[in-house]
Design a protein around this motif. Structure first.
Motif, mmCIF file in Angstrom:
data_model
loop_
_atom_site.group_PDB
_atom_site.id
_atom_site.type_symbol
_atom_site.label_atom_id
_atom_site.label_comp_id
_atom_site.label_asym_id
_atom_site.label_seq_id
_atom_site.Cartn_x
_atom_site.Cartn_y
_atom_site.Cartn_z
ATOM 1 N N LEU A 48 0.861 -1.179 0.000
ATOM 2 C CA LEU A 48 0.000 0.000 0.000
ATOM 3 C C LEU A 48 0.900 1.233 0.000
ATOM 4 C CD1 LEU A 48 -3.093 0.671 0.180
ATOM 5 C CD2 LEU A 48 -2.701 1.085 2.621
ATOM 6 N N PHE A 49 0.825 2.025 -1.068
ATOM 7 C CA PHE A 49 1.652 3.217 -1.213
ATOM 8 C C PHE A 49 0.813 4.475 -1.031
ATOM 9 C CE2 PHE A 49 4.551 0.349 -3.456
ATOM 10 C CZ PHE A 49 5.789 0.819 -3.029
ATOM 11 N N TRP A 50 1.485 5.558 -0.657
ATOM 12 C CA TRP A 50 0.846 6.867 -0.626
ATOM 13 C C TRP A 50 1.910 7.943 -0.812
ATOM 14 C CZ3 TRP A 50 0.975 3.528 3.535
ATOM 15 C CH2 TRP A 50 1.828 3.883 4.577
ATOM 16 N N THR A 51 1.475 9.152 -1.119
ATOM 17 C CA THR A 51 2.381 10.279 -1.318
ATOM 18 C C THR A 51 2.295 11.205 -0.111
ATOM 19 O OG1 THR A 51 2.070 10.180 -3.708
ATOM 20 C CG2 THR A 51 2.951 12.236 -2.806
ATOM 21 N N PRO A 52 3.428 11.591 0.467
ATOM 22 C CA PRO A 52 3.399 12.495 1.621
ATOM 23 C C PRO A 52 2.762 13.836 1.264
ATOM 24 C CG PRO A 52 5.556 11.474 1.384
ATOM 25 C CD PRO A 52 4.791 11.149 0.140
ATOM 26 N N PRO A 53 2.113 14.464 2.219
ATOM 27 C CA PRO A 53 1.548 15.797 1.960
ATOM 28 C C PRO A 53 2.650 16.842 1.861
ATOM 29 C CG PRO A 53 1.290 15.237 4.263
ATOM 30 C CD PRO A 53 1.837 14.012 3.590
ATOM 31 N N LYS A 54 2.373 17.915 1.137
ATOM 32 C CA LYS A 54 3.322 19.007 1.037
ATOM 33 C C LYS A 54 3.289 19.846 2.311
ATOM 34 C CE LYS A 54 3.115 19.358 -4.005
ATOM 35 N NZ LYS A 54 2.819 20.245 -5.159
ATOM 36 N N ALA A 55 4.422 20.481 2.616
ATOM 37 C CA ALA A 55 4.501 21.332 3.809
ATOM 38 C C ALA A 55 5.406 22.517 3.515
ATOM 39 C CB ALA A 55 5.044 20.543 4.997
ATOM 40 N N LYS A 56 5.000 23.677 3.976
ATOM 41 C CA LYS A 56 5.797 24.881 3.776
ATOM 42 C C LYS A 56 6.821 25.082 4.885
ATOM 43 C CE LYS A 56 2.212 27.391 1.213
ATOM 44 N NZ LYS A 56 1.366 28.618 1.180
ATOM 45 N N LYS A 57 6.537 24.553 6.089
ATOM 46 C CA LYS A 57 7.422 24.720 7.240
ATOM 47 C C LYS A 57 7.751 23.362 7.839
ATOM 48 C CE LYS A 57 4.616 27.327 9.529
ATOM 49 N NZ LYS A 57 4.061 28.184 10.595
ATOM 50 N N GLU A 58 8.898 23.296 8.529
ATOM 51 C CA GLU A 58 9.318 22.041 9.152
ATOM 52 C C GLU A 58 8.286 21.543 10.162
ATOM 53 O OE1 GLU A 58 11.387 18.659 10.004
ATOM 54 O OE2 GLU A 58 11.745 20.080 8.366
ATOM 55 N N MET A 59 7.672 22.458 10.910
ATOM 56 C CA MET A 59 6.698 22.052 11.915
ATOM 57 C C MET A 59 5.473 21.377 11.290
ATOM 58 S SD MET A 59 7.749 22.714 15.028
ATOM 59 C CE MET A 59 6.389 22.992 16.145
ATOM 60 N N ASP A 60 5.216 21.653 10.010
ATOM 61 C CA ASP A 60 4.053 21.080 9.344
ATOM 62 C C ASP A 60 4.390 19.817 8.559
ATOM 63 O OD1 ASP A 60 2.609 23.287 10.267
ATOM 64 O OD2 ASP A 60 3.033 24.451 8.459
ATOM 65 N N ARG A 61 5.656 19.456 8.515
ATOM 66 C CA ARG A 61 6.072 18.321 7.684
ATOM 67 C C ARG A 61 5.644 16.994 8.308
ATOM 68 N NH1 ARG A 61 10.656 14.983 7.181
ATOM 69 N NH2 ARG A 61 11.713 16.015 8.926
ATOM 70 N N ALA A 62 5.119 16.112 7.497
ATOM 71 C CA ALA A 62 4.764 14.772 7.953
ATOM 72 C C ALA A 62 6.037 13.947 8.110
ATOM 73 C CB ALA A 62 3.818 14.102 6.971
ATOM 74 N N ILE A 63 6.228 13.361 9.297
ATOM 75 C CA ILE A 63 7.406 12.523 9.521
ATOM 76 C C ILE A 63 7.034 11.073 9.824
ATOM 77 C CG2 ILE A 63 8.791 14.475 10.332
ATOM 78 C CD1 ILE A 63 8.468 13.272 13.179
ATOM 79 N N GLN A 64 5.753 10.828 10.119
ATOM 80 C CA GLN A 64 5.271 9.469 10.370
ATOM 81 C C GLN A 64 3.876 9.329 9.792
ATOM 82 O OE1 GLN A 64 5.908 9.271 14.776
ATOM 83 N NE2 GLN A 64 6.706 7.236 14.338
ATOM 84 N N TYR A 65 3.455 8.071 9.714
ATOM 85 C CA TYR A 65 2.123 7.778 9.195
ATOM 86 C C TYR A 65 1.492 6.681 10.050
ATOM 87 C CZ TYR A 65 4.266 10.249 5.347
ATOM 88 O OH TYR A 65 4.938 11.189 4.613
ATOM 89 N N VAL A 66 0.183 6.771 10.198
ATOM 90 C CA VAL A 66 -0.567 5.744 10.920
ATOM 91 C C VAL A 66 -1.438 5.013 9.904
ATOM 92 C CG1 VAL A 66 -2.083 5.239 12.863
ATOM 93 C CG2 VAL A 66 -0.653 7.298 12.906
ATOM 94 N N VAL A 67 -1.360 3.683 9.937
ATOM 95 C CA VAL A 67 -2.174 2.849 9.047
ATOM 96 C C VAL A 67 -3.184 2.082 9.900
ATOM 97 C CG1 VAL A 67 -2.159 1.053 7.278
ATOM 98 C CG2 VAL A 67 -0.192 2.599 7.494
ATOM 99 N N TYR A 68 -4.461 2.231 9.559
ATOM 100 C CA TYR A 68 -5.552 1.534 10.244
ATOM 101 C C TYR A 68 -6.182 0.533 9.265
ATOM 102 C CZ TYR A 68 -5.501 5.854 13.127
ATOM 103 O OH TYR A 68 -5.147 6.938 13.901
ATOM 104 N N ARG A 69 -6.755 -0.536 9.820
ATOM 105 C CA ARG A 69 -7.490 -1.491 8.976
ATOM 106 C C ARG A 69 -8.870 -1.752 9.563
ATOM 107 N NH1 ARG A 69 -9.567 -6.128 7.518
ATOM 108 N NH2 ARG A 69 -9.625 -6.844 9.680
#
Length: 498
Positions: free
Chosen positions: A421-442
């Motif tokens: 299962l692939f996905w594309t990280p969201p864009k972020a303008k600032k470091e505080m808004d950057r996605a660094i982890q992801y949660v996968v639910y089933r």
């Protein structure tokens, strides 16, 4: 079946039923589940890179299975370093001799950060601010701060201490802190309970000259507390100036004040942070100088001097301005019987109690190796009962409360016979808004999607992909969310997988 066999069967049955009776509480989706990995027990002393990495890998793997989501790794026990530093010498707790670099060369902190992040854990660098030399250190490196500035230290018992009343010492500790924060991708900076030294009977703190130079008016206890206050505030400000997403936490001694000294204190009779160590923990919480608090409540329920239940209730009532976690002593917990049922030890009683207070948002295990060794099935209980499902970190909205954007393009792809299962990280303008982890639910097809229920979490990962199980129901619904540095969670994105 003889009487002994029958008794063992009854004990096992009681052990199984007690947790079912005592806590049908909902598993929290957010909870700090930490473990201290210390070096001062000499577990790494001179064993070399390969053996140390092997030992730590085993510990981290077992802790991950136990649901631990944060490691507090000791990197500065006595004005030295278990990391590459231009400010302080290599630690003897790493190589056996202070100032000797590891051979073959490696950087334990950099390695630990990477290994923790691979497992979805936070890594907090743990330092001791004031201790310059411990009892077992017979020789200091020439570039040790205390060797360069002996006039800025005092001897207390078998310890050498950086005098907290000397401003240069405070500035140096903050310089060391800033250096760690800038150069390492740590998630937190952690300090322990050693401020002014633990008192020894008949041994005064030898800070007369410092008092005369920098204090000499008012109450000396207040002056000492203010010295520590200044350090805490400057460390906080330094961390925020360099990387505002790095959390600053403290693990104080378990008693703030006794009622005999303060009507608002706890009904205890032990050493006190405020009066004996000159650490005003509650002030730091109120002023927002620390982001989390882990008092070391290592005693048992029913302890005559410092009862666990009394102290947990007291901290929950008085230190809730910031996330409160409870420091748990693994080995002491299993030594004492549950006061509700003497057939089992106190792990159930302690965890049921702390989970009953909303102000308490987690716990930390003293110490990691003991947790891994699983005495009296302590760790088994955590895995099967209290850490049954993964947990995200508690929120810290005073640092940041803006969630990252949603992930994009969630889709399953077949690669070399595997379904990913692939996905594309969201864009972020600032470091505080950057996605660094992801949660996968089933979820099963047709099942209500409830991302508030941690039993549906199948992964918390830094990867932007998840390998699907080989055997799946006819249809499953996967949900992916993004987490930023402060574990603010994005809106969910769903994908049905056939």
């Amino acid at each position: 079946m003889n009487k002994m066999d029958l008794r063992c069967l009854c004990v096992a049955l009681v052990s199984f039923l007690l947790p079912l009776q005592s806590a049908a509480q909902l598993q929290p989706k957010r909870e700090f589940r930490g473990a201290w990995i210390q070096c001062v027990n000499n577990q790494f002393n001179g064993i070399g890179r390969d053996r140390m990495q092997s030992d730590l890998t085993y510990q981290l793997d077992e802790l991950q299975k136990t649901g631990i989501n944060a490691i507090l790794f000791q990197v500065r026990p006595e004005g030295d370093a278990l990391y590459q530093s231009s400010l302080e010498p290599w630690s003897r707790y790493l190589t056996g001799q202070q100032g000797r670099a590891p051979q073959p060369y490696w950087d334990p902190l950099a390695w630990m950060v990477e290994e923790c992040h691979k497992r979805g854990m936070e890594c907090h660098a743990w330092i001791n601010p004031y201790r310059a030399r411990t009892a077992g250190t017979t020789a200091m490196a020439a570039n040790h701060y205390a060797a360069l500035h002996p006039e800025r230290c005092f001897q207390y018992g078998k310890l050498l201490i950086f005098d907290p009343g000397i401003p240069e010492n405070r500035h140096f500790v903050c310089h060391v802190t800033a250096d760690i924060v800038r150069r390492y991708d740590i998630d937190g900076l952690h300090i322990d309970d050693y401020f002014y030294p633990y008192p020894e009977a008949g041994v005064p703190i030898p800070d007369d000259a410092t008092w005369q130079r920098y204090g000499a008016q008012g109450d000396r206890g207040d002056w000492r507390r203010q010295n520590v206050n200044l350090l805490i505030r400057e460390m906080h400000d330094s961390i925020q100036a360099n990387k505002p997403w790095v959390k600053f936490g403290v693990s104080p001694f378990g008693i703030y004040r006794n009622q005999r000294n303060d009507p608002n204190g706890s009904a205890t009779n032990g050493t006190q942070n405020y009066d004996d160590l000159y650490a005003d923990i509650l002030l730091w919480v109120r002023e927002g100088w620390i982001d989390y608090n882990i008092p070391q409540v290592y005693w048992e329920v029913g302890h005559k001097v410092a009862d666990y239940e009394t102290l947990v209730k007291w901290w929950a009532e008085h230190a809730s301005g910031r996330p409160l976690y409870i420091g748990q002593d693994v080995e002491k917990t299993v030594k004492y019987a549950d006061t509700r049922n003497p057939q089992v030890h106190q792990v159930y009683q302690k965890y049921d109690l702390q989970r009953s207070f909303p102000a308490i948002q987690g716990s930390c295990q003293w110490y990691a190796k003991a947790c891994v060794e699983n005495p009296a099935n302590y760790t088994t209980v955590l895995r099967q009962r209290y850490h049954q499902y993964p947990a995200l970190q508690p929120l810290m909205p005073w640092i940041d409360k803006k969630a990252p954007g949603k992930v994009k393009g969630v889709k399953p792809v077949s690669i070399d016979g595997k379904r990913i299962l692939f996905w594309t990280p969201p864009k972020a303008k600032k470091e505080m808004d950057r996605a660094i982890q992801y949660v996968v639910y089933r979820f099963d097809k047709g099942e209500k999607v409830d991302v508030g229920n941690p039993s549906h979490i199948v992964a918390i990962t830094r990867n932007s992909f998840y390998e699907l199980p080989a055997a799946l129901p006819a249809k499953s619904v996967y949900v992916v969310t993004a987490l930023d540095h402060m574990q603010n969670e994005s809106k969910p994105v769903k994908k049905t997988v056939k």
